[in-house]
Design a protein around this motif. Structure first.
Motif, PDB file in Angstrom:
ATOM      1  N   TYR A   1       0.857  -1.184   0.000  1.00 23.46           N
ATOM      2  CA  TYR A   1       0.000   0.000   0.000  1.00 23.46           C
ATOM      3  C   TYR A   1       0.892   1.232   0.000  1.00 23.46           C
ATOM      4  O   TYR A   1       1.776   1.354   0.837  1.00 23.46           O
ATOM      5  CB  TYR A   1      -0.929  -0.022   1.210  1.00 23.46           C
ATOM      6  CG  TYR A   1      -1.992  -1.096   1.090  1.00 23.46           C
ATOM      7  CD1 TYR A   1      -3.224  -0.808   0.516  1.00 23.46           C
ATOM      8  CD2 TYR A   1      -1.754  -2.397   1.513  1.00 23.46           C
ATOM      9  CE1 TYR A   1      -4.197  -1.787   0.369  1.00 23.46           C
ATOM     10  CE2 TYR A   1      -2.716  -3.382   1.377  1.00 23.46           C
ATOM     11  CZ  TYR A   1      -3.932  -3.071   0.803  1.00 23.46           C
ATOM     12  OH  TYR A   1      -4.888  -4.040   0.665  1.00 23.46           O
ATOM     13  N   ALA A   2       0.663   2.135  -0.940  1.00 20.66           N
ATOM     14  CA  ALA A   2       1.546   3.286  -1.127  1.00 20.66           C
ATOM     15  C   ALA A   2       1.278   4.430  -0.151  1.00 20.66           C
ATOM     16  O   ALA A   2       2.150   5.254   0.087  1.00 20.66           O
ATOM     17  CB  ALA A   2       1.421   3.804  -2.559  1.00 20.66           C
ATOM     18  N   PHE A   3       0.060   4.474   0.397  1.00 19.30           N
ATOM     19  CA  PHE A   3      -0.307   5.569   1.291  1.00 19.30           C
ATOM     20  C   PHE A   3      -1.009   5.022   2.527  1.00 19.30           C
ATOM     21  O   PHE A   3      -1.719   4.026   2.462  1.00 19.30           O
ATOM     22  CB  PHE A   3      -1.258   6.562   0.594  1.00 19.30           C
ATOM     23  CG  PHE A   3      -0.657   7.226  -0.597  1.00 19.30           C
ATOM     24  CD1 PHE A   3       0.109   8.373  -0.466  1.00 19.30           C
ATOM     25  CD2 PHE A   3      -0.856   6.704  -1.865  1.00 19.30           C
ATOM     26  CE1 PHE A   3       0.673   8.977  -1.573  1.00 19.30           C
ATOM     27  CE2 PHE A   3      -0.303   7.311  -2.982  1.00 19.30           C
ATOM     28  CZ  PHE A   3       0.474   8.450  -2.837  1.00 19.30           C
ATOM     29  N   VAL A   4      -0.813   5.712   3.640  1.00 17.03           N
ATOM     30  CA  VAL A   4      -1.562   5.445   4.862  1.00 17.03           C
ATOM     31  C   VAL A   4      -2.200   6.769   5.272  1.00 17.03           C
ATOM     32  O   VAL A   4      -1.508   7.783   5.395  1.00 17.03           O
ATOM     33  CB  VAL A   4      -0.657   4.902   5.986  1.00 17.03           C
ATOM     34  CG1 VAL A   4      -1.453   4.739   7.277  1.00 17.03           C
ATOM     35  CG2 VAL A   4      -0.015   3.586   5.581  1.00 17.03           C
ATOM     36  N   LEU A   5      -3.515   6.733   5.453  1.00 17.83           N
ATOM     37  CA  LEU A   5      -4.266   7.937   5.793  1.00 17.83           C
ATOM     38  C   LEU A   5      -4.865   7.811   7.184  1.00 17.83           C
ATOM     39  O   LEU A   5      -5.350   6.744   7.564  1.00 17.83           O
ATOM     40  CB  LEU A   5      -5.415   8.150   4.796  1.00 17.83           C
ATOM     41  CG  LEU A   5      -5.110   8.001   3.315  1.00 17.83           C
ATOM     42  CD1 LEU A   5      -6.385   8.197   2.498  1.00 17.83           C
ATOM     43  CD2 LEU A   5      -4.027   8.965   2.879  1.00 17.83           C
ATOM     44  N   GLU A   6      -4.867   8.898   7.913  1.00 11.29           N
ATOM     45  CA  GLU A   6      -5.606   8.980   9.162  1.00 11.29           C
ATOM     46  C   GLU A   6      -6.770   9.917   8.904  1.00 11.29           C
ATOM     47  O   GLU A   6      -6.569  11.062   8.485  1.00 11.29           O
ATOM     48  CB  GLU A   6      -4.726   9.515  10.291  1.00 11.29           C
ATOM     49  CG  GLU A   6      -5.445   9.584  11.617  1.00 11.29           C
ATOM     50  CD  GLU A   6      -4.593  10.172  12.733  1.00 11.29           C
ATOM     51  OE1 GLU A   6      -5.195  10.584  13.740  1.00 11.29           O
ATOM     52  OE2 GLU A   6      -3.362  10.224  12.585  1.00 11.29           O
ATOM     53  N   VAL A   7      -7.988   9.434   9.106  1.00 13.83           N
ATOM     54  CA  VAL A   7      -9.179  10.221   8.795  1.00 13.83           C
ATOM     55  C   VAL A   7     -10.048  10.397  10.030  1.00 13.83           C
ATOM     56  O   VAL A   7     -10.021   9.589  10.948  1.00 13.83           O
ATOM     57  CB  VAL A   7     -10.006   9.593   7.645  1.00 13.83           C
ATOM     58  CG1 VAL A   7      -9.164   9.464   6.386  1.00 13.83           C
ATOM     59  CG2 VAL A   7     -10.587   8.251   8.033  1.00 13.83           C
ATOM     60  N   SER A   8     -10.832  11.457  10.021  1.00 14.57           N
ATOM     61  CA  SER A   8     -11.788  11.738  11.084  1.00 14.57           C
ATOM     62  C   SER A   8     -13.085  12.179  10.421  1.00 14.57           C
ATOM     63  O   SER A   8     -13.099  13.121   9.630  1.00 14.57           O
ATOM     64  CB  SER A   8     -11.249  12.841  11.994  1.00 14.57           C
ATOM     65  OG  SER A   8     -12.180  13.150  12.997  1.00 14.57           O
ATOM     66  N   LEU A   9     -14.171  11.465  10.753  1.00  9.21           N
ATOM     67  CA  LEU A   9     -15.447  11.687  10.068  1.00  9.21           C
ATOM     68  C   LEU A   9     -16.606  11.685  11.059  1.00  9.21           C
ATOM     69  O   LEU A   9     -16.495  11.195  12.177  1.00  9.21           O
ATOM     70  CB  LEU A   9     -15.671  10.576   9.035  1.00  9.21           C
ATOM     71  CG  LEU A   9     -14.521  10.404   8.049  1.00  9.21           C
ATOM     72  CD1 LEU A   9     -14.250   8.953   7.780  1.00  9.21           C
ATOM     73  CD2 LEU A   9     -14.828  11.140   6.781  1.00  9.21           C
TER      74      LEU A   9
END
Length: 144
Positions: free
Chosen positions: A99-107
């Motif tokens: 996986y090329a990217f790791v995202l931290e999200v808040s929704l």
């Protein structure tokens, strides 16, 4: 970076709004000496800024997640554009591995998360983990 500077940085990581007087006590220095060290740490780029830490739940963000992103062939620019345009993505890292990217999200909800994942499915494969809790504690520390 000596032990006194390490103490200053660790105290600021706990509370960026600490007074010079209290910071001086933490570092076992006088207030003027502490202020001078602080100025030098800023000039050297060790301290690059100060920020507020916000409890996103109080702002209606009930769901936090980590999303690993594997772009389809030739779609990496589309992924980057999506990341840069999204207000829900708190942090995005370009990493090694499958996986090329790791995202931290808040929704606001899992429904909003589902919508985000559906949008992203047009240009990448995702692997998502909803964050249940933070077990690291509140303080960040550097070692000397």
């Amino acid at each position: 970076m000596d032990k006194k500077n390490t103490r200053i940085v660790n105290a600021l990581l706990k509370n960026a709004r600490i007074s010079i007087s209290d910071l001086a006590k933490e570092a076992c220095l006088s207030a003027p000496a502490t202020a001078e060290r602080l100025r030098k740490l800023e000039e050297q780029g060790v301290i690059t800024g100060y920020k507020a830490i916000v409890d996103l739940r109080t702002m209606g963000h009930a769901v936090s997640a980590v999303i690993r992103v594997k772009p389809f062939a030739g779609k990496e620019p589309k992924v980057i554009k999506y990341i840069q345009a999204s207000e829900s993505i708190l942090k995005a890292y370009n990493v090694t591995g499958e996986y090329a990217f790791v995202l931290e999200v808040s929704l606001a909800s899992t429904t909003v998360l589902d919508t985000m994942l559906e949008e992203m499915s047009q240009f990448c494969i995702t692997d998502t983990s909803v964050i249940l809790s933070d077990v690291t504690g509140d303080d960040f520390r550097i070692s000397s």
